[in-house]
Design a protein around this motif. Structure first.
Motif, PDB file in Angstrom:
ATOM      1  N   PRO A 131      -2.310  -1.494  -1.210  1.00 32.31           N
ATOM      2  CA  PRO A 131      -2.411  -0.048  -1.457  1.00 32.31           C
ATOM      3  C   PRO A 131      -3.405   0.344  -2.538  1.00 32.31           C
ATOM      4  CG  PRO A 131      -0.119  -0.704  -1.242  1.00 32.31           C
ATOM      5  CD  PRO A 131      -0.921  -1.970  -1.278  1.00 32.31           C
ATOM      6  N   ILE A 132      -3.662  -0.534  -3.534  1.00 34.49           N
ATOM      7  CA  ILE A 132      -4.566  -0.155  -4.618  1.00 34.49           C
ATOM      8  C   ILE A 132      -5.936  -0.829  -4.503  1.00 34.49           C
ATOM      9  CG2 ILE A 132      -2.578   0.254  -6.122  1.00 34.49           C
ATOM     10  CD1 ILE A 132      -3.468  -2.210  -7.757  1.00 34.49           C
ATOM     11  N   CYS A 133      -6.284  -1.299  -3.319  1.00 35.41           N
ATOM     12  CA  CYS A 133      -7.585  -1.940  -3.087  1.00 35.41           C
ATOM     13  C   CYS A 133      -8.657  -0.871  -2.896  1.00 35.41           C
ATOM     14  CB  CYS A 133      -7.506  -2.838  -1.857  1.00 35.41           C
ATOM     15  SG  CYS A 133      -9.108  -3.392  -1.248  1.00 35.41           S
ATOM     16  N   SER A 134      -9.564  -0.741  -3.879  1.00 30.00           N
ATOM     17  CA  SER A 134     -10.600   0.302  -3.816  1.00 30.00           C
ATOM     18  C   SER A 134     -11.604   0.048  -2.701  1.00 30.00           C
ATOM     19  CB  SER A 134     -11.327   0.405  -5.157  1.00 30.00           C
ATOM     20  OG  SER A 134     -11.921  -0.834  -5.510  1.00 30.00           O
TER      21      SER A 134
ATOM     22  N   THR B 185      -1.155  -4.564  10.167  1.00 30.72           N
ATOM     23  CA  THR B 185      -1.478  -4.528   8.746  1.00 30.72           C
ATOM     24  C   THR B 185      -0.649  -5.576   8.011  1.00 30.72           C
ATOM     25  OG1 THR B 185      -2.002  -2.171   8.820  1.00 30.72           O
ATOM     26  CG2 THR B 185      -1.491  -3.092   6.665  1.00 30.72           C
ATOM     27  N   VAL B 186      -1.315  -6.336   7.150  1.00 29.81           N
ATOM     28  CA  VAL B 186      -0.652  -7.361   6.341  1.00 29.81           C
ATOM     29  C   VAL B 186      -0.938  -7.046   4.875  1.00 29.81           C
ATOM     30  CG1 VAL B 186      -0.423  -9.831   5.863  1.00 29.81           C
ATOM     31  CG2 VAL B 186      -1.061  -9.062   8.163  1.00 29.81           C
ATOM     32  N   LEU B 187       0.110  -6.902   4.062  1.00 28.09           N
ATOM     33  CA  LEU B 187      -0.068  -6.599   2.649  1.00 28.09           C
ATOM     34  C   LEU B 187      -0.099  -7.892   1.841  1.00 28.09           C
ATOM     35  CD1 LEU B 187       2.138  -3.416   2.229  1.00 28.09           C
ATOM     36  CD2 LEU B 187      -0.278  -3.618   2.813  1.00 28.09           C
ATOM     37  N   GLY B 188      -1.135  -8.012   1.011  1.00 30.25           N
ATOM     38  CA  GLY B 188      -1.394  -9.287   0.357  1.00 30.25           C
ATOM     39  C   GLY B 188      -0.972  -9.405  -1.092  1.00 30.25           C
ATOM     40  N   GLY B 189      -0.595  -8.287  -1.761  1.00 29.67           N
ATOM     41  CA  GLY B 189      -0.141  -8.383  -3.135  1.00 29.67           C
ATOM     42  C   GLY B 189      -1.278  -8.528  -4.131  1.00 29.67           C
ATOM     43  N   LEU B 190      -2.052  -7.477  -4.311  1.00 28.33           N
ATOM     44  CA  LEU B 190      -3.216  -7.535  -5.199  1.00 28.33           C
ATOM     45  C   LEU B 190      -2.818  -7.668  -6.666  1.00 28.33           C
ATOM     46  CD1 LEU B 190      -6.262  -7.325  -5.618  1.00 28.33           C
ATOM     47  CD2 LEU B 190      -6.055  -4.833  -5.517  1.00 28.33           C
TER      48      LEU B 190
ATOM     49  N   ARG C 157      -2.958   6.160  -0.566  1.00 27.99           N
ATOM     50  CA  ARG C 157      -4.315   5.935  -1.081  1.00 27.99           C
ATOM     51  C   ARG C 157      -5.019   7.247  -1.428  1.00 27.99           C
ATOM     52  NH1 ARG C 157      -5.839   1.057   2.990  1.00 27.99           N
ATOM     53  NH2 ARG C 157      -5.331  -0.663   1.576  1.00 27.99           N
ATOM     54  N   GLU C 158      -4.818   8.258  -0.624  1.00 26.83           N
ATOM     55  CA  GLU C 158      -5.360   9.577  -0.968  1.00 26.83           C
ATOM     56  C   GLU C 158      -4.835  10.004  -2.341  1.00 26.83           C
ATOM     57  OE1 GLU C 158      -4.107  12.280   2.007  1.00 26.83           O
ATOM     58  OE2 GLU C 158      -5.362  11.428   3.593  1.00 26.83           O
ATOM     59  N   GLU C 159      -3.528   9.867  -2.523  1.00 25.15           N
ATOM     60  CA  GLU C 159      -2.896  10.292  -3.763  1.00 25.15           C
ATOM     61  C   GLU C 159      -3.431   9.502  -4.960  1.00 25.15           C
ATOM     62  OE1 GLU C 159       0.276  12.809  -3.895  1.00 25.15           O
ATOM     63  OE2 GLU C 159      -1.605  13.251  -2.853  1.00 25.15           O
ATOM     64  N   LEU C 160      -3.603   8.201  -4.783  1.00 25.47           N
ATOM     65  CA  LEU C 160      -4.063   7.347  -5.880  1.00 25.47           C
ATOM     66  C   LEU C 160      -5.535   7.571  -6.206  1.00 25.47           C
ATOM     67  CD1 LEU C 160      -3.791   4.943  -7.861  1.00 25.47           C
ATOM     68  CD2 LEU C 160      -4.331   3.442  -5.917  1.00 25.47           C
ATOM     69  N   PHE C 161      -6.391   7.365  -5.226  1.00 27.21           N
ATOM     70  CA  PHE C 161      -7.832   7.351  -5.488  1.00 27.21           C
ATOM     71  C   PHE C 161      -8.407   8.753  -5.680  1.00 27.21           C
ATOM     72  CE2 PHE C 161      -7.348   3.235  -3.145  1.00 27.21           C
ATOM     73  CZ  PHE C 161      -7.628   2.426  -4.224  1.00 27.21           C
TER      74      PHE C 161
END
Length: 307
Positions: free
Chosen positions: A44-47, A71-76, A152-156
């Motif tokens: 989710p926080i991958c720019s 979709t696979v979430l990888g844990g950044l 992502r909209e909300e974050l970035f």
């Protein structure tokens, strides 16, 4: 008049008469089975995943008929600690992220404010990732991916801390789901177990960075594409995995249909419809009725919202 029950009117000619074909025909209305699996390993926080959004959206819209999308979430980021988190990009702590994100936003033209990471930094990407997995389990992939896009909209763009409980609840409520209940489940051991399953799959796929896109065919052979690339690059990868020299692209969806799903930034519209920035305004005015949308601006970039 001949006593013949085998009568019909031809749809093309308009002529009615005796049907020529006496045989009963068995037909199959099922869509052809998709034989490619596409795994999108992300966070989710991958720019750079946010920067990829315009191109990857078009790839899915025009070539999605070839593959099953997962979709696979990888844990950044599990948590910040004393050592470097991403030394390749000079990131040792939250404040370093702000400048990096702004650079990504400027070159990609997908707006990123970034000041959040100085004032109220995201401490971990695991909480919104767990929410994604709970939504996916209970409500399916489409709803989970809708959550990921909105987060992502909300974050970035809008500088919200998407790992804070209140923000996660609001983001889930935005989808028409029960935010309190879903976030509570995400905070449980079961929520982390769901995320651990994605971590294991990302490791099995050999993904070591985000975004990573892996396409696998029925012979279990695949291609792995790391980083944010051009549309042609992804189409070339699809070509290799299908054996088709030129995979057939579907027509782009109508702009009004896309705007029904979420807000659209200028770059997304330009990439989807092969527009130069100077042609954007005329295109939007031609495609959308004036009373159906609002035009706004953020960090020097236009974006469009359904009324």
């Amino acid at each position: 008049m001949s006593n013949n029950n085998n009568l019909m009117c031809d749809l093309e000619t308009g002529v009615c008469g005796v049907a020529e074909d006496d045989d009963m025909e068995v037909i199959d209305f099922n869509q052809p089975k998709k034989k490619i699996y596409l795994y999108y390993v992300t966070d989710p926080i991958c720019s750079h995943c946010w920067a990829l959004e315009p191109t990857f959206r078009r790839f899915k819209e025009q070539y999605g008929q070839y593959f099953n999308f997962h979709t696979v979430l990888g844990g950044l980021l599990e948590k910040w600690h004393g050592g470097p988190v991403d030394p390749a990009n000079g990131i040792h702590g939250p404040a370093d992220v702000a400048g990096h994100w702004r650079e990504v936003g400027e070159y990609s033209r997908m707006p990123i404010d970034g000041s959040l990471m100085i004032d109220n930094p995201v401490q971990s990407s695991f909480p919104p990732s767990r929410v994604y997995k709970v939504i996916q389990k209970n409500h399916g992939d489409d709803k989970a991916n809708e959550y990921l896009r909105h987060a992502r909209e909300e974050l970035f763009a809008f500088n919200k801390n998407i790992a804070e409980k209140s923000v996660m609840v609001d983001n889930v409520n935005h989808l028409g789901l029960e935010g309190e209940a879903i976030v509570k489940e995400a905070e449980s051991e079961a929520g982390q177990q769901l995320l651990n399953e994605d971590f294991a799959l990302a490791a099995k796929l050999g993904a070591r960075g985000f975004p990573t896109i892996i396409m696998v065919n029925k012979e279990n052979k695949g291609v792995k594409i790391v980083g944010s690339r051009t549309l042609d690059y992804y189409v070339s990868g699809l070509s290799k995995i299908t054996g088709e020299d030129a995979p057939q692209a579907k027509q782009q969806p109508a702009l009004s249909d896309l705007l029904e799903k979420e807000i659209l930034f200028a770059k997304e519209i330009e990439v989807m419809y092969d527009l130069e920035p100077s042609a954007l305004q005329a295109f939007v005015e031609n495609q959308l009725k004036p009373d159906t949308y609002e035009e706004k601006e953020l960090l020097g970039e236009k974006y469009f919202v359904k009324k």
